[in-house]
Design an enzyme around this catalytic site. Structure first.
Site, mmCIF file in Angstrom:
data_model
loop_
_atom_site.group_PDB
_atom_site.id
_atom_site.type_symbol
_atom_site.label_atom_id
_atom_site.label_comp_id
_atom_site.label_asym_id
_atom_site.label_seq_id
_atom_site.Cartn_x
_atom_site.Cartn_y
_atom_site.Cartn_z
ATOM 1 N N HIS A 79 -3.548 -4.894 -0.252
ATOM 2 C CA HIS A 79 -3.138 -5.502 1.025
ATOM 3 C C HIS A 79 -3.194 -7.032 0.926
ATOM 4 O O HIS A 79 -4.183 -7.657 1.345
ATOM 5 C CB HIS A 79 -4.044 -5.016 2.162
ATOM 6 C CG HIS A 79 -3.823 -3.595 2.543
ATOM 7 N ND1 HIS A 79 -2.912 -3.210 3.494
ATOM 8 C CD2 HIS A 79 -4.396 -2.455 2.080
ATOM 9 C CE1 HIS A 79 -2.932 -1.894 3.614
ATOM 10 N NE2 HIS A 79 -3.820 -1.409 2.760
ATOM 11 N N GLU A 116 -1.791 -9.144 2.690
ATOM 12 C CA GLU A 116 -1.764 -9.777 4.012
ATOM 13 C C GLU A 116 -3.145 -10.214 4.484
ATOM 14 O O GLU A 116 -3.269 -11.055 5.384
ATOM 15 C CB GLU A 116 -1.121 -8.846 5.052
ATOM 16 C CG GLU A 116 -1.914 -7.596 5.417
ATOM 17 C CD GLU A 116 -1.594 -6.387 4.540
ATOM 18 O OE1 GLU A 116 -1.824 -5.257 5.006
ATOM 19 O OE2 GLU A 116 -1.124 -6.585 3.400
ATOM 20 N N CYS A 122 0.832 -1.201 0.000
ATOM 21 C CA CYS A 122 0.000 0.000 0.000
ATOM 22 C C CYS A 122 0.871 1.257 0.000
ATOM 23 O O CYS A 122 1.478 1.588 -1.011
ATOM 24 C CB CYS A 122 -0.976 -0.036 1.169
ATOM 25 S SG CYS A 122 -2.319 1.164 1.023
#
Length: 545
Positions: A506, A508, A381
């Site tokens: 993102h 993750e 990001c």
């Protein structure tokens, strides 16, 4: 009929209700039971999207763009149950809906009160997940029993058992057994008082899970059973695990929690197959390698601020049979002490997301150090925007290049607001949010995903400025992923570097211990390769897989 499990917490906050709820969901899913999970948060914010990470930890984003509590990250990492907007309600959302109905005259002139209107709205929120293909809903109640904010939620779930019948509702209470080091004693009184407070509200827990750092004796467990009016087989111990949070489901399974739940809720008998989970834990306990990753961020002081990132790195470590050691570095500290001093010796550098200008120059220095020293770099990001700014300044000759968020007067806004974002007034829920399509061009990202079109979750407002794309690509920073229809830059890579990749989204949020995200997997593999090269060992990564 859909059954319900309500998970409450007592004595102190941050006991791990989210992990416990996720573990219960995993155990039941592995028995073939169809599960949904939900978090009810007592705070007045409509969602955590505008909250400081130091206050609340990371903001977790779902595919549908909902900004949620970080516990939903635990749910997704442990379970396969779908997560939607209906999986996270706050007091703010509940009251927002009540006030909307009151203004629209839907209460037909009634005096709107906590009981029944607030509690009914909470029960409606729980009912949103009820469906023919859902066997059980696990609902975690945020906060601690005794908090004034959580009282309406506790009253609502008390009523829920009355409404649905005792055979359809189960209460699990997570509590603390504090250990007094000075006297060498484990104390049960706080647990007794917590359950007493819960019973005053009208809720009798069916299962007690006792968090502790020292194992209680059998005599203590029987005492808790007697004074809390819970059968002995309903008193479980959740001692601090030695190596990883992924041990928690195994600890609860070994105490037959899933069997107890199935018996009380009248689910068919069975057995949870956790063989893959056991293999994960074995790898965590006995890794073949160690790799050190620097995380250069602005919320380093709170582990939960980057919770999903740390977990995703750990997942990739498991995949590569490596223990991932974190070197957590405040970006401002890099500005003060220099990248060379703080980043020397690491095998990979990750720059996470964030907002505002604090620590930006330190992050830029980290990206430059990774590029010049040929250390694997992963930008997430804002970490992608940092890589763009660093290239613009130091390789493309764009002096004072910056993001217009950081420096509105920059002569080269290589990162800027889209016209649609310039019209936004409210901060909450107005960013580019949720799962969006990205088309991939040849590069490391395409190799990792092995698919030309991917979908990843976003949470940001500023974008790569396409007016600078040609100059930045000429400087070696190539755009290898773009939004499928809007052609916004999503992935940048350096092809003159062992592994330098940054993404606007993102990743993750889509990693699991059983299925690590491919970019994290590739990043750790590249970092391990550097580690093996530095250590003089074979650089072949196949043995580490």
């Amino acid at each position: 009929m859909t059954k319900h499990i309500f998970v409450t917490g007592g004595v102190v906050s941050s006991l791990g209700k989210g992990l416990t709820s996720a573990s219960i969901g995993l155990l039941l899913e592995r028995r073939g039971i169809r599960v949904r999970l939900q978090k009810l948060d007592p705070y007045l914010n409509v969602d955590p999207g505008t909250m400081n990470p130091y206050q609340h930890g990371e903001v977790y984003v779902l595919d549908d763009g909902t900004e949620t509590d970080l516990d939903l990250g635990h749910y997704e990492r442990f379970c396969n149950a779908p997560m939607t907007r209906d999986c996270n309600y706050t007091t703010g959302r509940i009251y927002q809906e009540i006030l909307r109905k009151e203004r629209a005259g839907e209460y037909l002139g009634q005096t709107v009160q906590v009981i029944p209107h607030v509690t009914d709205e909470i029960k409606r929120a729980i009912d949103k997940l009820v469906a023919p293909d859902v066997d059980v809903i696990i609902t975690e109640i945020g906060g601690t029993v005794g908090d004034i904010e959580s009282l309406p939620f506790l009253e609502a779930i008390r009523q829920y058992r009355l409404d649905k019948g005792p055979e359809h509702v189960l209460y699990i209470h997570l509590t603390l057994l504090p250990y007094l080091r000075a006297s060498g004693e484990l104390k049960t009184k706080p647990t007794q008082q917590s359950v007493g407070k819960l019973r005053e509200i009208g809720i009798q827990p069916d299962v007690l899970i006792c968090r502790c750092e020292v194992e209680p004796t059998e005599e203590m467990c029987r005492k808790i059973s007697l004074f809390c009016n819970v059968p002995r087989d309903g008193v479980l111990v959740e001692k601090d695990v030695d190596h990883s949070i992924y041990e928690v489901p195994l600890v609860l399974r070994d105490q037959q929690l899933d069997a107890t739940i199935c018996q009380k809720l009248r689910f068919p008998e069975g057995r949870a197959d956790l063989s893959d989970w056991e293999a994960i834990v074995r790898t965590v306990i006995h890794p073949q390698h160690e790799v050190e990753i620097a995380i250069a961020g602005k919320y380093i002081g709170l582990h939960d601020a980057y919770k999903s990132i740390y977990e995703s790195l750990a997942h990739a470590g498991i995949r590569n049979h490596a223990h991932v050691k974190f070197r957590k570095i405040e970006a401002e500290q890099i500005e003060d002490e220099g990248a060379e001093r703080l980043l020397a010796g690491v095998h990979g550098i990750l720059v996470p997301g964030g907002f505002g200008k604090r620590g930006v120059e330190g992050k830029i220095a980290a990206a430059r150090f990774a590029r010049e020293q040929r250390i694997p770099y992963f930008g997430l990001c804002f970490g992608m925007q940092i890589a763009v700014i660093e290239t613009a300044r130091n390789l493309a000759g764009l002096e004072r290049a910056n993001s217009s968020e950081v420096d509105p007067q920059t002569p080269h806004p290589v990162i800027s607001l889209l016209d649609a974002q310039k019209k936004k007034v409210d901060l909450g829920g107005t960013m580019r949010l949720g799962s969006q399509p990205c088309s991939l061009k040849p590069g490391r990202a395409l190799e990792a995903y092995a698919a030309p079109l991917i979908h990843e979750r976003h949470r940001h407002r500023y974008e790569f400025n396409p007016a600078y794309k040609a100059r930045l690509e000429a400087a070696g920073l190539v755009v290898t992923g773009e939004h499928e229809s809007e052609h916004l830059a999503e992935i940048v890579e350096r092809r003159d570097h062992p592994w330098f990749l940054a993404v606007q989204y993102h990743p993750e949020f889509k990693s699991k211990p059983t299925r690590p995200h491919p970019l994290f997997d590739q990043f750790i593999a590249a970092s391990l390769r550097l580690r093996l090269e530095r250590g003089g060992g074979a650089a072949r990564i196949a043995t580490a897989r």
